[in-house]
Design a protein around this motif. Structure first.
Motif, short mmCIF file in Angstrom:
data_model
loop_
_atom_site.label_atom_id
_atom_site.label_comp_id
_atom_site.label_asym_id
_atom_site.label_seq_id
_atom_site.Cartn_x
_atom_site.Cartn_y
_atom_site.Cartn_z
N CYS A 101 33.68 1.46 -25.36
CA CYS A 101 33.96 1.34 -23.93
C CYS A 101 34.68 2.60 -23.45
O CYS A 101 35.68 3.01 -24.05
CB CYS A 101 34.81 0.10 -23.65
N GLU A 102 34.15 3.20 -22.39
CA GLU A 102 34.74 4.44 -21.86
C GLU A 102 34.52 4.50 -20.35
O GLU A 102 33.42 4.20 -19.87
CB GLU A 102 34.10 5.66 -22.52
N THR A 103 35.58 4.88 -19.61
CA THR A 103 35.49 5.02 -18.16
C THR A 103 35.55 6.48 -17.77
O THR A 103 36.44 7.22 -18.22
CB THR A 103 36.62 4.25 -17.45
N GLN A 104 34.60 6.90 -16.95
CA GLN A 104 34.61 8.24 -16.38
C GLN A 104 34.67 8.12 -14.86
O GLN A 104 34.25 7.11 -14.29
CB GLN A 104 33.37 9.02 -16.81
N TRP A 105 35.18 9.19 -14.22
CA TRP A 105 35.32 9.17 -12.76
C TRP A 105 34.45 10.27 -12.15
O TRP A 105 34.36 11.37 -12.69
CB TRP A 105 36.78 9.37 -12.35
N HIS A 106 33.82 9.94 -11.05
CA HIS A 106 32.93 10.88 -10.37
C HIS A 106 33.26 10.89 -8.87
O HIS A 106 33.70 9.87 -8.31
CB HIS A 106 31.46 10.48 -10.57
N GLU A 107 33.02 12.04 -8.25
CA GLU A 107 33.21 12.11 -6.81
C GLU A 107 32.18 11.21 -6.12
O GLU A 107 31.02 11.16 -6.52
CB GLU A 107 33.06 13.55 -6.32
N ASP A 108 32.63 10.48 -5.11
CA ASP A 108 31.72 9.54 -4.44
C ASP A 108 31.06 10.14 -3.19
O ASP A 108 30.34 9.45 -2.47
CB ASP A 108 32.45 8.25 -4.05
N GLY A 109 31.30 11.44 -2.92
CA GLY A 109 30.68 12.11 -1.77
C GLY A 109 31.43 11.90 -0.48
O GLY A 109 31.02 12.43 0.57
N GLN A 110 32.52 11.15 -0.51
CA GLN A 110 33.32 10.90 0.70
C GLN A 110 34.78 11.29 0.48
O GLN A 110 35.68 10.75 1.12
CB GLN A 110 33.23 9.41 1.09
N ALA A 168 32.89 4.83 -13.43
CA ALA A 168 31.65 4.46 -14.12
C ALA A 168 32.03 4.16 -15.57
O ALA A 168 32.38 5.07 -16.32
CB ALA A 168 30.61 5.56 -14.06
N THR A 169 32.01 2.88 -15.92
CA THR A 169 32.43 2.48 -17.25
C THR A 169 31.20 2.14 -18.11
O THR A 169 30.38 1.31 -17.71
CB THR A 169 33.36 1.26 -17.20
N LYS A 170 31.11 2.80 -19.24
CA LYS A 170 30.01 2.55 -20.17
C LYS A 170 30.55 1.71 -21.32
O LYS A 170 31.58 2.04 -21.92
CB LYS A 170 29.44 3.88 -20.69
N GLN A 171 29.86 0.61 -21.63
CA GLN A 171 30.23 -0.20 -22.79
C GLN A 171 28.98 -0.48 -23.62
O GLN A 171 27.87 -0.55 -23.10
CB GLN A 171 30.90 -1.51 -22.37
N MET A 172 29.20 -0.62 -24.91
CA MET A 172 28.13 -0.97 -25.83
C MET A 172 28.45 -2.33 -26.45
O MET A 172 29.52 -2.52 -27.04
CB MET A 172 27.99 0.07 -26.95
N LEU A 173 27.54 -3.28 -26.28
CA LEU A 173 27.67 -4.59 -26.90
C LEU A 173 26.77 -4.64 -28.13
O LEU A 173 25.60 -4.27 -28.06
CB LEU A 173 27.27 -5.69 -25.91
N GLU A 174 27.33 -5.12 -29.24
CA GLU A 174 26.57 -5.25 -30.48
C GLU A 174 26.60 -6.71 -30.93
O GLU A 174 27.63 -7.39 -30.80
CB GLU A 174 27.15 -4.35 -31.57
N PHE A 175 25.48 -7.17 -31.48
CA PHE A 175 25.32 -8.57 -31.88
C PHE A 175 25.03 -8.65 -33.37
O PHE A 175 24.19 -7.92 -33.89
CB PHE A 175 24.19 -9.22 -31.08
N THR A 176 25.74 -9.55 -34.05
CA THR A 176 25.60 -9.65 -35.50
C THR A 176 24.50 -10.61 -35.92
O THR A 176 24.06 -10.57 -37.07
CB THR A 176 26.93 -10.12 -36.13
N GLN A 177 24.05 -11.48 -35.01
CA GLN A 177 23.03 -12.47 -35.35
C GLN A 177 22.03 -12.61 -34.21
O GLN A 177 22.36 -12.43 -33.04
CB GLN A 177 23.68 -13.85 -35.60
N ALA A 178 20.79 -12.96 -34.57
CA ALA A 178 19.83 -13.37 -33.55
C ALA A 178 20.36 -14.62 -32.85
O ALA A 178 20.86 -15.53 -33.51
CB ALA A 178 18.47 -13.66 -34.18
N GLY A 179 20.25 -14.67 -31.54
CA GLY A 179 20.80 -15.78 -30.78
C GLY A 179 22.23 -15.57 -30.34
O GLY A 179 22.75 -16.35 -29.54
N GLY A 180 22.89 -14.51 -30.86
CA GLY A 180 24.20 -14.16 -30.35
C GLY A 180 24.08 -13.79 -28.88
O GLY A 180 23.04 -13.32 -28.42
#
Length: 286
Positions: free
Chosen positions: A78-87, A93-105
């Motif tokens: 999980c990581e948050t970056q900041w960008h100019e919004d033009g105003q 903008a936060t990027k996260q990665m979800l990982e699953f250990t089992q099918a059906g998780g």
């Protein structure tokens, strides 16, 4: 069926069963049948010419903490970056990665959940039984929706295999995986092994409670005794198969009529058995 774990956990934790897909609309009083793993509304009790109108409660806010849960999932990044919004300001903008250990998780989050309930079911029940089974329709399988919950912000991810991954980007400054998943701005960037990803995209998510039409206990015992007396001299294996079939099949054409309908049928609450049946039927049509 990959969603079965989610269906079961949602029912256990909240008491509500999710529609499939979640954005499929449903209303209090809908009469449904199970088709290919989905509850399909066929009509509403308001259209069945009941003697009394449906009485539905005002919207009731549900506890938000109940609607955030998952299984066999972790937030790997999980990581948050900041960008100019033009105003002249900045947008997270936060990027996260979800990982699953089992099918059906799965990972699930919903917010702003409100429910409406049918508050006069007892007064409507007998009339609904007559109208649905004899007077206007001939239902032998039916579910009547007695409550509907709507979530405005929601997201669901279900893994199709062990090691499945989903990368999400959300315009929110947070590290809470539930908030990030359920936020309206959440978007998938990369996915591997994901069986299902659903999110609001401006549409409510629907959950429901229901009553199921069943053979009454008295008639169940009557036909069970009739079957075990075995007047047709059925083989033991055939009797066993009959025990797994609806005993209503033993009713003769003239036994079920307007006068006997209320003795034949009863209603019981949706249960985990129905959840398992829902999951099983969907698996059979995957």
């Amino acid at each position: 069926m990959h969603k079965l774990r989610f269906l079961q956990d949602c029912y256990r934790r909240t008491g509500w069963l999710p529609m499939q897909p979640l954005a499929r609309q449903l209303a209090v009083g809908d009469v449904c049948q199970l088709r290919q793993g989905r509850f399909v509304p066929l009509l509403n009790l308001a259209e069945a010419h009941l003697l009394e109108p449906l009485a539905v409660s005002a919207a009731l806010a549900l506890d938000a903490s109940t609607w955030r849960f998952g299984a066999d999932v972790r937030q790997a990044f999980c990581e948050t970056q900041w960008h100019e919004d033009g105003q002249g300001g900045h947008q997270a903008a936060t990027k996260q990665m979800l990982e699953f250990t089992q099918a059906g998780g799965f990972a699930f989050s919903a917010a702003s959940v409100q429910a409406r309930l049918l508050v006069n079911w007892h007064a409507l029940r007998d009339d609904a039984t007559l109208k649905l089974t004899q007077a206007r329709y001939s239902f032998r399988e039916a579910y009547v929706v007695t409550g509907v919950a709507e979530a405005l912000d929601w997201g669901l991810v279900v893994a199709g295999e062990a090691g499945a991954r989903l990368e999400l980007v959300t315009a929110l400054d947070s590290s809470d995986r539930h908030r990030l998943l359920g936020h309206a701005t959440a978007r998938a960037r990369q996915a591997h092994g994901i069986a299902d990803f659903e999110q609001a995209q401006g549409q409510p998510g629907y959950f429901f409670k229901a009553r199921k039409l069943v053979l009454s206990e008295a008639m169940h015992d009557h036909y069970l005794a009739q079957l075990l007396d075995n007047p047709g001299h059925l083989a033991a294996s055939q009797v066993a198969h009959w025990l797994d079939a609806p005993l209503l099949n033993l009713a003769r054409g003239n036994e079920l009529n307007l006068n006997s309908s209320l003795d034949f049928f009863a209603w019981e609450s949706l249960s985990l058995d129905d959840v398992a049946r829902l999951g099983g039927e969907e698996a059979g049509h995957a």
